[in-house]
Scaffold this motif. Structure first.
Motif, PDB file in Angstrom:
ATOM      1  N   ALA A  83      42.233 -18.327  34.424  1.00  0.00           N
ATOM      2  CA  ALA A  83      42.039 -18.625  33.003  1.00  0.00           C
ATOM      3  C   ALA A  83      43.339 -19.122  32.378  1.00  0.00           C
ATOM      4  N   ALA A  84      43.228 -19.810  31.255  1.00  0.00           N
ATOM      5  CA  ALA A  84      44.410 -20.273  30.515  1.00  0.00           C
ATOM      6  C   ALA A  84      45.243 -19.066  30.076  1.00  0.00           C
ATOM      7  N   ALA A  85      46.570 -19.234  30.101  1.00  0.00           N
ATOM      8  CA  ALA A  85      47.524 -18.212  29.616  1.00  0.00           C
ATOM      9  C   ALA A  85      47.364 -16.873  30.332  1.00  0.00           C
ATOM     10  N   ALA A  86      46.974 -16.919  31.627  1.00  0.00           N
ATOM     11  CA  ALA A  86      46.681 -15.668  32.351  1.00  0.00           C
ATOM     12  C   ALA A  86      47.906 -15.039  32.993  1.00  0.00           C
ATOM     13  N   VAL A  87      49.016 -15.798  33.137  1.00  0.00           N
ATOM     14  CA  VAL A  87      50.152 -15.252  33.895  1.00  0.00           C
ATOM     15  C   VAL A  87      51.453 -15.370  33.084  1.00  0.00           C
ATOM     16  N   ASP A  88      52.409 -14.492  33.441  1.00  0.00           N
ATOM     17  CA  ASP A  88      53.698 -14.459  32.724  1.00  0.00           C
ATOM     18  C   ASP A  88      54.752 -15.324  33.392  1.00  0.00           C
ATOM     19  N   ARG A  89      54.676 -15.405  34.725  1.00  0.00           N
ATOM     20  CA  ARG A  89      55.688 -16.139  35.510  1.00  0.00           C
ATOM     21  C   ARG A  89      54.979 -16.911  36.612  1.00  0.00           C
ATOM     22  N   VAL A  90      55.543 -18.063  36.959  1.00  0.00           N
ATOM     23  CA  VAL A  90      55.056 -18.813  38.125  1.00  0.00           C
ATOM     24  C   VAL A  90      56.242 -19.106  39.020  1.00  0.00           C
ATOM     25  N   THR A  91      56.070 -18.852  40.317  1.00  0.00           N
ATOM     26  CA  THR A  91      57.090 -19.247  41.299  1.00  0.00           C
ATOM     27  C   THR A  91      56.448 -20.180  42.309  1.00  0.00           C
ATOM     28  N   CYS A  92      57.255 -21.025  42.914  1.00  0.00           N
ATOM     29  CA  CYS A  92      56.745 -21.914  43.960  1.00  0.00           C
ATOM     30  C   CYS A  92      57.935 -22.296  44.831  1.00  0.00           C
ATOM     31  N   ARG A  93      57.925 -21.802  46.078  1.00  0.00           N
ATOM     32  CA  ARG A  93      59.064 -22.031  46.977  1.00  0.00           C
ATOM     33  C   ARG A  93      58.674 -23.083  48.014  1.00  0.00           C
ATOM     34  N   PHE A  94      59.291 -24.231  47.944  1.00  0.00           N
ATOM     35  CA  PHE A  94      59.077 -25.310  48.925  1.00  0.00           C
ATOM     36  C   PHE A  94      57.596 -25.664  49.057  1.00  0.00           C
ATOM     37  N   GLY A  95      56.926 -25.926  47.905  1.00  0.00           N
ATOM     38  CA  GLY A  95      55.498 -26.230  47.962  1.00  0.00           C
ATOM     39  C   GLY A  95      55.082 -27.453  47.169  1.00  0.00           C
ATOM     40  N   LEU A  96      55.711 -27.666  45.990  1.00  0.00           N
ATOM     41  CA  LEU A  96      55.203 -28.710  45.087  1.00  0.00           C
ATOM     42  C   LEU A  96      55.272 -30.103  45.724  1.00  0.00           C
TER      43      LEU A  96
ATOM     44  N   HIS B 121      51.251 -25.239  33.571  1.00  0.00           N
ATOM     45  CA  HIS B 121      51.446 -25.147  32.121  1.00  0.00           C
ATOM     46  C   HIS B 121      50.239 -24.463  31.477  1.00  0.00           C
ATOM     47  N   ARG B 122      49.036 -24.790  31.955  1.00  0.00           N
ATOM     48  CA  ARG B 122      47.802 -24.212  31.383  1.00  0.00           C
ATOM     49  C   ARG B 122      47.726 -22.703  31.634  1.00  0.00           C
ATOM     50  N   VAL B 123      48.053 -22.255  32.871  1.00  0.00           N
ATOM     51  CA  VAL B 123      47.827 -20.834  33.185  1.00  0.00           C
ATOM     52  C   VAL B 123      48.978 -19.932  32.713  1.00  0.00           C
ATOM     53  N   LEU B 124      50.137 -20.523  32.392  1.00  0.00           N
ATOM     54  CA  LEU B 124      51.247 -19.718  31.867  1.00  0.00           C
ATOM     55  C   LEU B 124      50.953 -19.316  30.427  1.00  0.00           C
ATOM     56  N   ARG B 125      51.329 -18.089  30.069  1.00  0.00           N
ATOM     57  CA  ARG B 125      51.212 -17.709  28.650  1.00  0.00           C
ATOM     58  C   ARG B 125      52.336 -18.407  27.876  1.00  0.00           C
ATOM     59  N   PRO B 126      52.155 -18.649  26.595  1.00  0.00           N
ATOM     60  CA  PRO B 126      53.247 -19.237  25.812  1.00  0.00           C
ATOM     61  C   PRO B 126      54.502 -18.366  25.953  1.00  0.00           C
ATOM     62  N   GLY B 127      55.638 -18.998  26.193  1.00  0.00           N
ATOM     63  CA  GLY B 127      56.888 -18.262  26.422  1.00  0.00           C
ATOM     64  C   GLY B 127      57.100 -17.902  27.883  1.00  0.00           C
ATOM     65  N   GLY B 128      56.077 -18.101  28.732  1.00  0.00           N
ATOM     66  CA  GLY B 128      56.206 -17.786  30.165  1.00  0.00           C
ATOM     67  C   GLY B 128      56.991 -18.864  30.895  1.00  0.00           C
ATOM     68  N   ARG B 129      57.602 -18.474  32.007  1.00  0.00           N
ATOM     69  CA  ARG B 129      58.487 -19.423  32.703  1.00  0.00           C
ATOM     70  C   ARG B 129      58.034 -19.687  34.139  1.00  0.00           C
ATOM     71  N   ALA B 130      58.240 -20.932  34.590  1.00  0.00           N
ATOM     72  CA  ALA B 130      57.937 -21.319  35.976  1.00  0.00           C
ATOM     73  C   ALA B 130      59.231 -21.729  36.659  1.00  0.00           C
ATOM     74  N   ALA B 131      59.356 -21.399  37.961  1.00  0.00           N
ATOM     75  CA  ALA B 131      60.545 -21.809  38.728  1.00  0.00           C
ATOM     76  C   ALA B 131      60.097 -22.363  40.075  1.00  0.00           C
ATOM     77  N   PHE B 132      60.608 -23.538  40.388  1.00  0.00           N
ATOM     78  CA  PHE B 132      60.249 -24.237  41.625  1.00  0.00           C
ATOM     79  C   PHE B 132      61.490 -24.386  42.491  1.00  0.00           C
TER      80      PHE B 132
END
Ligand SMILES: C[S@@+](CC[C@H](N)C(=O)[O-])C[C@H]1O[C@@H](n2cnc3c(N)ncnc32)[C@H](O)[C@@H]1O
Length: 297
Positions: A125-138, A152-163
């Motif tokens: 669902a949209a805004a379902a997670v606080d953090r996203v990680t992705c190691r050697f995948g994108l 961007h859709r599944v992160l909650r506002p203010g949540g951070r992603a790191a690739f």
């Protein structure tokens, strides 16, 4: 081995299918090496988790790890969060997700679940997670822009992603030597997905950061990790990476070629040894972005 197209352009549909075939074909090698490599993997996992802010989100933090493979860094994230948090690992290949789940059970990792899905079409669902990680995948996704839109859709506002992505091949001695020797012995690859081009898709400074900004992320950052691994001369430290990244090409080798590949690799590294040690530099980048907070009334 899955051979789908010859010399398909990076990012085309045929190339994407060939990449998926490469990962399906390499599950056994990844399963075999997962535990022996776990400690080494964790050295890269920790800075990625730090960059995503994993563990800084308070109780009930939910972390989504994309292209989780056999569980890196999802299992490190679950250990860091403990019972207060929850980790969801996603990989395109069901066999990878199954190995990761079995490692989680064996290692007693707490609240972590793995599922098979394409990161460009997430079953969340949209805004379902606080953090996203992705190691050697994108870099292996045919349309990374679509995957970033999903993140961007599944992160909650203010949540951070790191690739985490690879820097230039010239700075990654292990890949450079392995591919050079395999090309020398087997000849250049004939099938899409047979070479290592896709690994270095975001090797250019700012290339992934630009995509994150275009996908609507704010506060985009980029940092380089350039550790140098010191290994004893003559040790087969390269065996795991050879099987995990070039195994599908080796599957077509004759017995004579199979003998010449390890011999060629040993010769190259022996020539680089100084006082019984080989220095193996690595260059990875961590690129982060945050989903903008929603304005308060
Ligand atoms: C180099 S492995 C990295 C695995 C793990 N993150 C690690 O660092 O050990 C790349 C992984 O990306 C997965 N993958 C490739 N395309 C994908 C996609 N479109 N969606 C989700 N996973 C994908 C592959 O199945 C493979 O397990």
């Amino acid at each position: 081995m899955t051979v789908i197209a010859v010399n398909a352009a990076t990012g085309s549909a045929a190339w994407g299918q060939a990449e998926a075939g490469r990962w399906r074909d390499s599950v056994a090698a990844w399963a075999r090496w997962a535990d022996p490599l776990a400690e080494l993997a964790d050295r890269l996992n920790q800075p990625l988790l730090d960059a995503a802010g994993v563990g800084a989100g308070g109780a009930d933090e939910v972390v989504l790890d994309l292209a989780a493979g056999v569980g890196e860094p999802a299992l490190s994230a679950a250990r860091r969060l403990g019972p207060a948090g929850r980790v969801i690992g996603v990989d395109l290949v069901p066999g990878m997700a199954a190995v990761a789940a079995s490692r989680a059970r064996a290692g007693g990792a707490g609240r972590v679940a793995f599922l098979a899905a394409d990161m460009a079409a997430l079953p969340l669902a949209a805004a379902a997670v606080d953090r996203v990680t992705c190691r050697f995948g994108l870099m292996f996704v045919a349309r990374p822009e679509a995957a970033l839109a999903e993140v961007h859709r599944v992160l909650r506002p203010g949540g951070r992603a790191a690739f985490m992505v690879w820097g230039p091949k010239a700075d990654n001695l292990l890949f450079e030597v392995l591919e050079a020797v395999v090309d020398e012995v087997l000849g250049p690859p004939v099938a899409a997905g047979g070479d290592l081009r896709s690994l270095f898709r975001f090797a250019g400074t700012g290339s992934l950061a630009g995509l994150l900004a275009a996908a609507g992320f704010v506060g985009v950052t980029e940092q380089a990790l350039m550790p140098v691994r010191k290994v004893p001369a003559g040790a087969p430290f390269w065996q795991a990476t050879l099987e995990m990244t070039l195994g599908s090409r080796l599957a077509t080798a004759t017995p004579d070629q199979r003998r010449r590949v390890p011999a060629g690799i040993e010769t190259r590294f022996a020539a680089l040894a100084v006082a019984g040690t080989v220095a193996v530099p690595l260059h990875a980048r961590i690129v982060t972005g945050t989903r903008m907070e929603e304005p308060r009334d």
